[in-house]
Design an enzyme around this catalytic site. Structure first.
Site, PDB file in Angstrom:
ATOM      1  N   ASP A  41     -16.635  34.091 -43.780  1.00 50.05           N
ATOM      2  CA  ASP A  41     -15.700  35.205 -43.563  1.00 50.05           C
ATOM      3  C   ASP A  41     -14.511  35.073 -44.515  1.00 50.05           C
ATOM      4  O   ASP A  41     -14.333  34.048 -45.161  1.00 50.05           O
ATOM      5  CB  ASP A  41     -15.274  35.337 -42.093  1.00 50.05           C
TER       6      ASP A  41
ATOM      7  N   HIS B 178      -9.392  24.764 -36.645  1.00 47.06           N
ATOM      8  CA  HIS B 178      -9.781  26.091 -37.118  1.00 47.06           C
ATOM      9  C   HIS B 178      -8.693  26.748 -37.965  1.00 47.06           C
ATOM     10  O   HIS B 178      -8.988  27.378 -38.975  1.00 47.06           O
ATOM     11  CB  HIS B 178     -10.134  26.963 -35.910  1.00 47.06           C
TER      12      HIS B 178
ATOM     13  N   THR C 217     -22.341  29.510 -31.698  1.00 44.38           N
ATOM     14  CA  THR C 217     -23.607  30.080 -31.223  1.00 44.38           C
ATOM     15  C   THR C 217     -24.605  30.261 -32.360  1.00 44.38           C
ATOM     16  O   THR C 217     -25.780  30.527 -32.117  1.00 44.38           O
ATOM     17  CB  THR C 217     -23.366  31.470 -30.606  1.00 44.38           C
TER      18      THR C 217
ATOM     19  N   ASP D  54     -18.568  27.244 -43.726  1.00 44.34           N
ATOM     20  CA  ASP D  54     -17.778  27.677 -42.570  1.00 44.34           C
ATOM     21  C   ASP D  54     -17.224  26.422 -41.905  1.00 44.34           C
ATOM     22  O   ASP D  54     -17.692  25.312 -42.175  1.00 44.34           O
ATOM     23  CB  ASP D  54     -18.661  28.466 -41.592  1.00 44.34           C
TER      24      ASP D  54
ATOM     25  N   ARG E 291     -15.327  40.898 -36.097  1.00 46.18           N
ATOM     26  CA  ARG E 291     -15.744  40.644 -34.715  1.00 46.18           C
ATOM     27  C   ARG E 291     -15.503  41.893 -33.897  1.00 46.18           C
ATOM     28  O   ARG E 291     -14.536  42.616 -34.125  1.00 46.18           O
ATOM     29  CB  ARG E 291     -14.926  39.500 -34.120  1.00 46.18           C
TER      30      ARG E 291
ATOM     31  N   LYS F  62     -16.648  40.001 -42.649  1.00 40.54           N
ATOM     32  CA  LYS F  62     -17.216  39.968 -41.297  1.00 40.54           C
ATOM     33  C   LYS F  62     -16.177  40.491 -40.327  1.00 40.54           C
ATOM     34  O   LYS F  62     -14.998  40.205 -40.463  1.00 40.54           O
ATOM     35  CB  LYS F  62     -17.542  38.503 -40.962  1.00 40.54           C
TER      36      LYS F  62
HETATM   37  C1  R5P Z   1     -14.904  31.929 -36.980  1.00 34.78           C
HETATM   38  O1  R5P Z   1     -13.853  32.421 -37.315  1.00 34.78           O
HETATM   39  C2  R5P Z   1     -15.393  30.599 -37.433  1.00 34.78           C
HETATM   40  O2  R5P Z   1     -15.032  30.305 -38.732  1.00 34.78           O
HETATM   41  C3  R5P Z   1     -16.889  30.518 -37.298  1.00 34.78           C
HETATM   42  O3  R5P Z   1     -17.477  31.496 -38.148  1.00 34.78           O
HETATM   43  C4  R5P Z   1     -17.327  30.785 -35.904  1.00 34.78           C
HETATM   44  O4  R5P Z   1     -16.643  29.935 -35.043  1.00 34.78           O
HETATM   45  C5  R5P Z   1     -18.805  30.582 -35.737  1.00 34.78           C
HETATM   46  O5  R5P Z   1     -19.146  30.986 -34.457  1.00 34.78           O
HETATM   47  P1  R5P Z   1     -20.641  31.465 -34.147  1.00 34.78           P
HETATM   48  O6  R5P Z   1     -21.546  30.370 -34.649  1.00 34.78           O
HETATM   49  O7  R5P Z   1     -20.667  31.593 -32.649  1.00 34.78           O
HETATM   50  O8  R5P Z   1     -20.881  32.759 -34.850  1.00 34.78           O
END
Ligand code: R5P
Length: 329
Positions: free
Chosen positions: A182, A141, A237, A232, A207, A205
């Protein structure tokens, strides 16, 4: 006594491939690429949930690669990896490389609020304590994960192969624009856009605290009347991507293509994705997708295999050749 000239001495023996139970199909494909079998081993879970590993043959003096992704079941897969590495260390393998296509806890990479852990660092430490001499990861990540290890390793990007796929479908794309889900992904998104010669836009975006649900706010850039390629690193989820798809549609996007390297697809992500107006979901096999989840997405799911990427990097690591050369670096 025979005296070998220095250049005749091999530091490590042959390649030995081992796999945990995390991603058996991918491990087999890597083995096929290399023309090497997966070595036999038993992995047994006792009634008390403790795991036990036994190798079928000696790994003494060999150059060993343990292929194990750490997606669901995360803790079982992680412990399998650690126990296999320790077993190989105790069996006197010459060099052990942990090959982890999806690195668990990669999102816990900094203290972004008081009184929280940096679990990605803990996982890196555990791999080293178990006995890993090297590591190979795909698209963790955050880049700083590299600094969590004190042993050397190869951190690979999957975006070259994804860009190759995009180039192959580019003739059917109408004025494509690459959109990152993001701002944190802006730099990687720019590389993808450059590879397919398309402009870039971003979704801002935020959180909300520790809520797994993210909130997409706005699109920075032009998506109106264009085909959108959303990128991404992972879909967990599906919350981020659902919001992103809906947002670009509100902003007037035509067809939407979704790219993610790691298809975690936890909880009901696959159902949520299936309901989206998305032309194609392009992903990789760093994380296995169950047949039931794959069936929900049907023909719209395009899985690119990272097996030749991993196989080639293993070969080059074994032969002591450059990995950067593969990407003209
Ligand atoms: C977040 O910083 C990652 O780049 C993804 O956007 C994130 O892990 C996606 O998670 P979810 O599908 O739960 O929104």
């Amino acid at each position: 006594m025979t005296h070998l000239a220095h250049h005749d001495m091999k530091m490590y023996g042959g390649i030995k491939l081992y796999a945990g139970t995390g991603s058996p199909e991918l491990a087999q494909k890597v083995a096929d690429y290399l023309g090497e079998p997966l070595c036999g081993r038993d992995i047994i879970q006792f009634p008390n949930e403790n795991l036990f590993v036994k190798l079928h043959s000696s790994a003494r003096g060999q150059d060993v690669y343990v292929i194990q992704t750490t997606s669901s079941p995360v803790h079982r897969n992680l412990m399998e990896l650690l126990i296999m590495v320790q077993t190989l260390r105790l069996d006197s393998a010459a060099r052990i490389t942990a090959v982890v296509p999806y690195f668990a806890y990669g999102r816990s990479d900094k203290k972004d609020q008081p009184r929280v852990p940096i679990t990605a660092r803990l996982v890196a430490d555990m791999m080293e304590v178990a006995g890993a001499d090297r590591y190979i990861l795909i698209e963790p990540h955050a880049g700083q994960v590299q600094g969590f290890f004190s042993v050397p390793g190869d951190v690979l990007t999957a975006f070259h192969m994804i860009a190759d796929h995009l180039k192959s479908i580019k003739p059917q794309l109408h004025d494509p624009v690459v959109v990152t889900v993001d701002l944190g992904f802006a730099k990687k998104g720019r590389n993808v856009a450059a590879e397919i010669d398309a402009p870039i836009a971003f979704i801002e975006k935020r959180r909300v605290a520790n809520d797994a649900k993210a909130q997409a706010l706005t699109v920075i850039g032009d998506v109106k009347n264009r085909d959108v390629v959303l990128v991404d690193d992972e879909i967990d989820t599906g919350g981020s991507i659902v919001q992103a798809v809906n947002l670009v549609k509100e902003y007037g996007a035509r067809d939407v293509y979704v790219i993610c390297v790691h298809p975690i697809f936890s909880a009901s992500a696959a159902e949520r994705l299936a309901a989206l107006p998305v032309k194609q979901f392009i992903t990789t096999d760093t994380v296995p997708i169950s047949p039931e989840k794959a069936a929900l997405l049907g023909d719209r799911l395009k899985i690119l295999s990272v097996s030749s990427l991993l196989g080639e990097v293993i070969l080059r690591a074994h032969e002591g050749r450059s990995v950067g050369e593969m990407f003209n670096e």
